[in-house]
Design a protein around this motif. Structure first.
Motif, PDB file in Angstrom:
ATOM      1  N   ARG A 196      60.103  -4.776  36.762  1.00  0.00           N
ATOM      2  CA  ARG A 196      59.194  -5.454  37.689  1.00  0.00           C
ATOM      3  C   ARG A 196      59.977  -6.457  38.522  1.00  0.00           C
ATOM      4  O   ARG A 196      60.778  -7.229  37.997  1.00  0.00           O
ATOM      5  CB  ARG A 196      58.089  -6.205  36.937  1.00  0.00           C
ATOM      6  CG  ARG A 196      57.208  -5.332  36.101  1.00  0.00           C
ATOM      7  CD  ARG A 196      56.249  -6.199  35.285  1.00  0.00           C
ATOM      8  NE  ARG A 196      55.169  -6.745  36.086  1.00  0.00           N
ATOM      9  CZ  ARG A 196      54.394  -7.750  35.700  1.00  0.00           C
ATOM     10  NH1 ARG A 196      54.622  -8.362  34.551  1.00  0.00           N
ATOM     11  NH2 ARG A 196      53.403  -8.175  36.468  1.00  0.00           N
ATOM     12  N   ALA A 197      59.712  -6.457  39.819  1.00  0.00           N
ATOM     13  CA  ALA A 197      60.368  -7.406  40.710  1.00  0.00           C
ATOM     14  C   ALA A 197      59.840  -8.814  40.454  1.00  0.00           C
ATOM     15  O   ALA A 197      58.635  -9.030  40.309  1.00  0.00           O
ATOM     16  CB  ALA A 197      60.124  -7.011  42.160  1.00  0.00           C
ATOM     17  N   VAL A 198      60.770  -9.781  40.389  1.00  0.00           N
ATOM     18  CA  VAL A 198      60.422 -11.177  40.124  1.00  0.00           C
ATOM     19  C   VAL A 198      61.048 -12.060  41.194  1.00  0.00           C
ATOM     20  O   VAL A 198      62.260 -12.001  41.436  1.00  0.00           O
ATOM     21  CB  VAL A 198      60.926 -11.625  38.731  1.00  0.00           C
ATOM     22  CG1 VAL A 198      60.600 -13.095  38.494  1.00  0.00           C
ATOM     23  CG2 VAL A 198      60.330 -10.752  37.637  1.00  0.00           C
ATOM     24  N   ASP A 199      60.234 -12.880  41.846  1.00  0.00           N
ATOM     25  CA  ASP A 199      60.740 -13.845  42.819  1.00  0.00           C
ATOM     26  C   ASP A 199      61.461 -14.965  42.068  1.00  0.00           C
ATOM     27  O   ASP A 199      60.874 -15.642  41.220  1.00  0.00           O
ATOM     28  CB  ASP A 199      59.567 -14.408  43.624  1.00  0.00           C
ATOM     29  CG  ASP A 199      59.997 -15.442  44.641  1.00  0.00           C
ATOM     30  OD1 ASP A 199      61.216 -15.567  44.895  1.00  0.00           O
ATOM     31  OD2 ASP A 199      59.116 -16.129  45.201  1.00  0.00           O
TER      32      ASP A 199
ATOM     33  N   MET B 202      64.845  -6.670  57.767  1.00  0.00           N
ATOM     34  CA  MET B 202      65.993  -6.021  57.153  1.00  0.00           C
ATOM     35  C   MET B 202      66.178  -6.593  55.743  1.00  0.00           C
ATOM     36  O   MET B 202      66.249  -7.803  55.551  1.00  0.00           O
ATOM     37  CB  MET B 202      67.233  -6.270  58.023  1.00  0.00           C
ATOM     38  CG  MET B 202      68.302  -5.202  57.873  1.00  0.00           C
ATOM     39  SD  MET B 202      69.309  -5.467  56.414  1.00  0.00           S
ATOM     40  CE  MET B 202      69.902  -3.831  56.097  1.00  0.00           C
ATOM     41  N   HIS B 203      66.232  -5.700  54.748  1.00  0.00           N
ATOM     42  CA  HIS B 203      66.126  -6.102  53.346  1.00  0.00           C
ATOM     43  C   HIS B 203      67.305  -6.938  52.854  1.00  0.00           C
ATOM     44  O   HIS B 203      67.162  -7.750  51.937  1.00  0.00           O
ATOM     45  CB  HIS B 203      65.958  -4.861  52.467  1.00  0.00           C
ATOM     46  CG  HIS B 203      65.095  -5.092  51.264  1.00  0.00           C
ATOM     47  ND1 HIS B 203      64.658  -6.327  50.873  1.00  0.00           N
ATOM     48  CD2 HIS B 203      64.585  -4.229  50.344  1.00  0.00           C
ATOM     49  CE1 HIS B 203      63.917  -6.230  49.782  1.00  0.00           C
ATOM     50  NE2 HIS B 203      63.859  -4.963  49.435  1.00  0.00           N
ATOM     51  N   ASN B 204      68.481  -6.770  53.434  1.00  0.00           N
ATOM     52  CA  ASN B 204      69.607  -7.604  53.025  1.00  0.00           C
ATOM     53  C   ASN B 204      69.435  -9.047  53.482  1.00  0.00           C
ATOM     54  O   ASN B 204      70.014  -9.963  52.903  1.00  0.00           O
ATOM     55  CB  ASN B 204      70.924  -7.055  53.572  1.00  0.00           C
ATOM     56  CG  ASN B 204      71.338  -5.780  52.876  1.00  0.00           C
ATOM     57  OD1 ASN B 204      70.838  -4.711  53.215  1.00  0.00           O
ATOM     58  ND2 ASN B 204      72.213  -5.875  51.897  1.00  0.00           N
ATOM     59  N   ALA B 205      68.630  -9.244  54.529  1.00  0.00           N
ATOM     60  CA  ALA B 205      68.444 -10.580  55.096  1.00  0.00           C
ATOM     61  C   ALA B 205      67.215 -11.291  54.539  1.00  0.00           C
ATOM     62  O   ALA B 205      67.200 -12.516  54.430  1.00  0.00           O
ATOM     63  CB  ALA B 205      68.338 -10.485  56.615  1.00  0.00           C
ATOM     64  N   LEU B 206      66.162 -10.549  54.209  1.00  0.00           N
ATOM     65  CA  LEU B 206      64.913 -11.112  53.719  1.00  0.00           C
ATOM     66  C   LEU B 206      64.356 -10.251  52.600  1.00  0.00           C
ATOM     67  O   LEU B 206      64.508  -9.023  52.616  1.00  0.00           O
ATOM     68  CB  LEU B 206      63.840 -11.184  54.817  1.00  0.00           C
ATOM     69  CG  LEU B 206      63.949 -12.217  55.924  1.00  0.00           C
ATOM     70  CD1 LEU B 206      64.866 -11.703  57.033  1.00  0.00           C
ATOM     71  CD2 LEU B 206      62.567 -12.512  56.510  1.00  0.00           C
ATOM     72  N   ASP B 207      63.664 -10.885  51.649  1.00  0.00           N
ATOM     73  CA  ASP B 207      62.844 -10.122  50.721  1.00  0.00           C
ATOM     74  C   ASP B 207      61.386 -10.260  51.166  1.00  0.00           C
ATOM     75  O   ASP B 207      61.095 -10.922  52.168  1.00  0.00           O
ATOM     76  CB  ASP B 207      63.059 -10.563  49.264  1.00  0.00           C
ATOM     77  CG  ASP B 207      62.733 -12.031  49.015  1.00  0.00           C
ATOM     78  OD1 ASP B 207      62.031 -12.649  49.847  1.00  0.00           O
ATOM     79  OD2 ASP B 207      63.176 -12.568  47.984  1.00  0.00           O
TER      80      ASP B 207
ATOM     81  N   LEU C 276      65.995 -12.998  47.101  1.00  0.00           N
ATOM     82  CA  LEU C 276      66.125 -13.663  45.804  1.00  0.00           C
ATOM     83  C   LEU C 276      65.241 -12.985  44.762  1.00  0.00           C
ATOM     84  O   LEU C 276      64.563 -13.655  43.981  1.00  0.00           O
ATOM     85  CB  LEU C 276      65.750 -15.151  45.913  1.00  0.00           C
ATOM     86  CG  LEU C 276      66.839 -16.100  46.412  1.00  0.00           C
ATOM     87  CD1 LEU C 276      66.311 -17.522  46.507  1.00  0.00           C
ATOM     88  CD2 LEU C 276      68.049 -16.068  45.492  1.00  0.00           C
ATOM     89  N   VAL C 277      65.246 -11.668  44.741  1.00  0.00           N
ATOM     90  CA  VAL C 277      64.415 -10.915  43.797  1.00  0.00           C
ATOM     91  C   VAL C 277      65.268 -10.331  42.681  1.00  0.00           C
ATOM     92  O   VAL C 277      66.277  -9.667  42.945  1.00  0.00           O
ATOM     93  CB  VAL C 277      63.647  -9.784  44.505  1.00  0.00           C
ATOM     94  CG1 VAL C 277      62.958  -8.882  43.499  1.00  0.00           C
ATOM     95  CG2 VAL C 277      62.621 -10.367  45.465  1.00  0.00           C
ATOM     96  N   ALA C 278      64.873 -10.610  41.456  1.00  0.00           N
ATOM     97  CA  ALA C 278      65.506 -10.012  40.282  1.00  0.00           C
ATOM     98  C   ALA C 278      64.504  -9.080  39.607  1.00  0.00           C
ATOM     99  O   ALA C 278      63.350  -8.979  40.037  1.00  0.00           O
ATOM    100  CB  ALA C 278      65.958 -11.105  39.312  1.00  0.00           C
ATOM    101  N   LEU C 279      64.938  -8.407  38.544  1.00  0.00           N
ATOM    102  CA  LEU C 279      64.049  -7.484  37.838  1.00  0.00           C
ATOM    103  C   LEU C 279      63.858  -7.919  36.392  1.00  0.00           C
ATOM    104  O   LEU C 279      64.823  -8.238  35.694  1.00  0.00           O
ATOM    105  CB  LEU C 279      64.617  -6.061  37.841  1.00  0.00           C
ATOM    106  CG  LEU C 279      64.557  -5.265  39.134  1.00  0.00           C
ATOM    107  CD1 LEU C 279      65.007  -3.838  38.873  1.00  0.00           C
ATOM    108  CD2 LEU C 279      63.163  -5.263  39.740  1.00  0.00           C
ATOM    109  N   ALA C 280      62.592  -7.916  35.968  1.00  0.00           N
ATOM    110  CA  ALA C 280      62.277  -8.099  34.555  1.00  0.00           C
ATOM    111  C   ALA C 280      62.241  -6.726  33.906  1.00  0.00           C
ATOM    112  O   ALA C 280      61.590  -5.808  34.410  1.00  0.00           O
ATOM    113  CB  ALA C 280      60.922  -8.789  34.399  1.00  0.00           C
ATOM    114  N   ASP C 281      62.956  -6.572  32.793  1.00  0.00           N
ATOM    115  CA  ASP C 281      63.053  -5.285  32.108  1.00  0.00           C
ATOM    116  C   ASP C 281      62.186  -5.273  30.857  1.00  0.00           C
ATOM    117  O   ASP C 281      62.186  -6.227  30.082  1.00  0.00           O
ATOM    118  CB  ASP C 281      64.496  -5.003  31.686  1.00  0.00           C
ATOM    119  CG  ASP C 281      65.419  -4.803  32.864  1.00  0.00           C
ATOM    120  OD1 ASP C 281      65.112  -3.958  33.715  1.00  0.00           O
ATOM    121  OD2 ASP C 281      66.440  -5.507  32.942  1.00  0.00           O
TER     122      ASP C 281
END
Length: 455
Positions: free
Chosen positions: A292-295, A153-158, A312-317
């Motif tokens: 792009r997804a960034v850990d 489940m995406h809210n619990a794990l990436d 804990l994934v953010a996005l690089a723009d």
């Protein structure tokens, strides 16, 4: 004695309501029965559940109002208390044989998510109140093999967290003890694992993630006449080890180091943008955006160990002022642009994003790729870090997987996944494209020279 369950954390409060799903293909081993395989999987799952109690839980959402998107929590899930989450399904009459799937290079067409997956993936949002177990495994038995579906489940794990779970699952399947250092990281408090901005500290710019509220009170009945969505399809493309080497060499200008992921991403962005311009779907003067997804585990200070499972994934723009710039610049220049966009995702950026999420009551207004235009922009996620899966044994009777794939699920136009390398060093790229974009890319001489269509 009841066990404390690790909570979703601040990143896990974004409104995902979906699953991250992975398929691993294993050929039948001589002398091993289906019952043997299920017994190995059950034993491994229970050992992993014992080490990670939150995986045996479910995600619920409470506190929703006209102005508040609510709070996600992980609570006990009775069907998984002291019970394996492994589901067994006979798919011999529903799927091609394992030999046929492997011979065709495991294309999307042979991996039907409606058959092989117990849950829905990205592109599908579950309704409030739906049962959302944190972790599920489905063993799909086909003639000559088994297709293991792992779903989180995406809210619990990436995906990075799911990778750690798979590493532990494989170790448990081999009868080994779990890595105590990795398990220990998971015990850290999810709500404070990333510090907030200090008082007076200026936030970073997160405008690319802002969108109108999706809460009913704010959306209201629409009088807009919406056009039917264009059809989109998922497709795998294979880059051989030799082509990857050449691609990375061409992308390396010497100005800065670029990764294979950078090179593949830049190649897709440049070739597809050029095709879109040539066929009149994108103007030469239009802005083009790439996320792009960034850990974030290694980005924050101090760094968070890989054992943390939560999101804990953010996005690089990266934005190019004109599509023409993307299409006509040297490939090396585009690759450098792609690489350098990662620099903005630093400790301050992550703490700023966490602070924004925590302080925003209506979190439906924050979403990845919120400002992207379909058929023009790009959203890319790499699972290449899971390359070790292709050499990893999951225990007696299973061995190591022959392929690692996503199943065919709901289309998400312009979303791309870079999959792990196989045993030969080949890499697979999964694209969800509108039909005309797929046809244009498949007929692009530059793309065809590097990538082979798998389907």
């Amino acid at each position: 004695m009841s066990q404390t369950l690790r909570q979703p954390g601040i990143f896990g409060q974004l409104c995902w309501d979906t699953y991250t799903v992975l398929i691993l293909g294993f050929a039948d081993q001589p002398g091993t029965t289906r019952d043997d395989n299920v017994a190995t999987l059950d034993k491994a799952a229970l050992k992993v559940f014992d080490a990670y109690p939150s995986l045996a839980g479910q995600v619920i959402k409470t506190g929703i109002s006209d102005t508040n998107s609510g709070k996600y929590e992980i609570v006990p899930y009775p069907p998984h208390q002291n019970k394996s989450p492994v589901l067994s399904k006979d798919c011999t009459a529903l799927c091609p044989s394992y030999a046929e799937i492997a011979a065709a290079d495991a294309p999307f067409a042979m991996l039907d998510g409606d058959v092989l997956c117990p849950v829905k993936g990205m592109g599908y949002q579950y309704e409030l109140g739906a049962e959302l177990p944190v972790f599920l495994v489905q063993a799909n038995f086909v003639e000559g093999g088994v297709l293991l579906c792992f779903a989180s489940m995406h809210n619990a794990l990436d995906m990075n967290g799911q990778g750690t779970v798979l590493k532990m699952f494989a170790a448990a399947g081999r009868g080994e003890e779990l890595d105590a250092d990795l398990v220990a990281v998971e015990q850290r408090d999810a709500d404070t694992i990333v510090p907030l901005l200090k008082e007076g500290e200026a936030p970073a710019n997160h405008d690319s993630m802002r969108r109108p509220s999706a809460l009913a009170a704010n959306t209201g009945p629409s009088t807009e006449v919406k056009k039917a969505p264009k059809p989109a399809i998922w497709t795998y493309w294979r880059f051989s080890a030799q082509q990857l080497e050449g691609l990375k060499k061409e992308a390396s200008s010497g100005r800065t180091w670029v990764s294979t992921n950078d090179a593949i991403t830049a190649f897709l962005v440049q070739r597809l943008t050029a095709t879109r311009i040539a066929e009149g779907r994108v103007s030469k003067n239009e802005l083009v955006q790439l996320q792009r997804a960034v850990d974030s585990r290694s980005v924050v200070k101090p760094a968070i160990g890989e054992g943390y499972l939560g999101h804990l994934v953010a996005l690089a723009d990266k934005s190019w002022k004109t599509a023409e710039e993307v299409a006509t610049s040297s490939f090396a220049d585009v690759a450098v642009d792609v690489r350098e966009s990662l620099k903005a995702v630093d400790d301050h950026f992550i703490r700023s994003l966490v602070t924004l999420i925590k302080n925003t009551e209506d979190k439906t207004t924050i979403f990845y790729g919120a400002g992207n235009k379909a058929g023009r922009d790009f959203l890319c996620s790499s699972w290449a870090q899971l390359h070790w899966l292709n050499e990893c044994s999951f225990g007696k009777g299973l061995g190591s997987p022959d392929f690692v794939r996503r199943a065919r699920m709901a289309p998400v136009p312009d979303l791309t996944y870079i999959m792990p390398k196989n045993k030969k060093g080949d890499m697979y790229v999964a694209t969800s494209l509108f039909h005309e974009d797929f046809v244009g890319l498949a007929n692009d001489d530059g793309w065809r020279a590097r990538a082979k269509l798998v389907g």
